[in-house]
Design an enzyme around this catalytic site. Sequence first.
Site, mmCIF file in Angstrom:
data_model
loop_
_atom_site.group_PDB
_atom_site.id
_atom_site.type_symbol
_atom_site.label_atom_id
_atom_site.label_comp_id
_atom_site.label_asym_id
_atom_site.label_seq_id
_atom_site.Cartn_x
_atom_site.Cartn_y
_atom_site.Cartn_z
ATOM 1 N N GLU A 286 12.668 20.271 37.631
ATOM 2 C CA GLU A 286 13.313 21.063 38.691
ATOM 3 C C GLU A 286 12.280 21.681 39.635
ATOM 4 O OE1 GLU A 286 16.251 23.933 37.444
ATOM 5 O OE2 GLU A 286 17.722 22.373 37.041
ATOM 6 N N HIS A 307 8.358 4.658 16.233
ATOM 7 C CA HIS A 307 9.156 3.569 15.657
ATOM 8 C C HIS A 307 10.314 3.178 16.565
ATOM 9 C CE1 HIS A 307 7.073 3.725 11.729
ATOM 10 N NE2 HIS A 307 6.758 4.914 12.198
ATOM 11 N N LYS A 422 27.393 19.313 41.831
ATOM 12 C CA LYS A 422 28.333 20.423 41.655
ATOM 13 C C LYS A 422 29.393 20.395 42.758
ATOM 14 C CE LYS A 422 25.310 23.896 39.530
ATOM 15 N NZ LYS A 422 24.708 25.216 39.715
#
Length: 448
Positions: A286, A307, A422
Amino acid sequence: MAIKFNTTHAEEFVSAADIKALEAQAVNAMNTLHNKTGEGSDYLGWVSLPTDYDKEEFDRIKKAAEFIKDNADVLIVIGIGGSYLGARAVIEALKSPNYNSLKKDTPDIYFIGNSISPQSLNEIISICEGKDICVNVISKSGTTTEPAIAFRVFRDMVNSRYSPEEASKRIFCTTDKAKGTLKKLADTEGYETFVVPDDVGGRYSVLTAVGLLPIAVAGIDIDALMSGARNAQNELNGTDVESNIALKYAAVRNAFYNRGTKLECFVSYEPCMAMFNEWLKQLFAESEGKDGKGLFPVSCIFSTDLHSLGQYIQESGSSLMFETVIKFNKPQSDFLITEQEGNIDGLNFLAGKTMSFVNEKARQGTLLAHTDGGVGNLVIECEDITEDTIGYLIYFFEKVCAISGYVLGVNPFNQPGVESYKKNMFALLGKPGYEKEKESLENRLGIC
Ligand code: PA5
């Protein structure tokens, strides 16, 4: 200094001359930060927070934590992004990712409102059945959808279980000091409130009430956490790049970026640091990821991810990523491998060795393998996993991020990109005021 910074295994990938030039820029960037002359300078409250925090509020946080410990089996912490990650990171690092399953004299802590998943919500609702609960809702803006929905649900739960007087004592709101829906609601209902300071952005707020209340409820010493951060504040001030490792790190990561490296991979060999890695990812993404710039932060827990992702990392070449490894010299506890009669599993060569010794050999082996594969390694070495060290690390990374962002040429304290989804979501949900956008978005999605 609580931590050391080692660039030895990066130096074959970034030139000394490039680093030197960027060190000078890092010093200028730090001066800009200290003089409050850069972009986003209204959000620099975190710089002096370890010394200038509100002592009266700090005492109230401790009292509220004691009340919650005495009166709740479960603390529900509601928040998202910067209002969530820091508290969870510190609790998992210092207690355990399995905190809720440990034998302890502190409440279980569940985090909700950090997604919109009905399944997650229903799970926590069912966990709370028959338990005494308290709620800490955290939102600087007081209007973020995810925590707002969760708070509606858990406020109803508290109200349905307790008398109005008791209910109001069990809800704690951490939000803006004066504005926003949450502040209004808290004042109307008489909930105790804590402040997200105006000059501290979400991702820099873990050492305010945002992080400190849940952290204190988990039984973590918040005085020691602040003291560790204070040491960092005092030590990471000078312009000498060899002693101020925040400058050095900011310069080296920008040197990687300038040579075309795309990702910074935060690595720990302790699973309790997985959420700390998440906090780091938000802090750097951010802060730096804007204007088409910035390293993309990713994270791994080794040896687990050796792994799965290890293959890709090993053979990714020299320009995809570098690794920043947070190494702890002493784990919180250790385990001795013992000799077994017959040596059927062939492991007696490890008898008398500790698990931490084996873990360190895995780290050393990986460091050499990955640098052989072209992946530079920066190592941040810490003595132990304690409140002091974690407090130090928090401040260290915040300062590196701010300096590094200024070197990169972005405002490290805004997050304009977070708003786009948003707005679309509000429009698609039919929030009043978004009618025009709704129609155009629905057309694009082919919704009639
Ligand atoms: O770091 C940030 O600013 C964001 O991640 C916010 O913390 C997040 O969007 C939550 O916002 P708020 O605390 O206003 O609910």
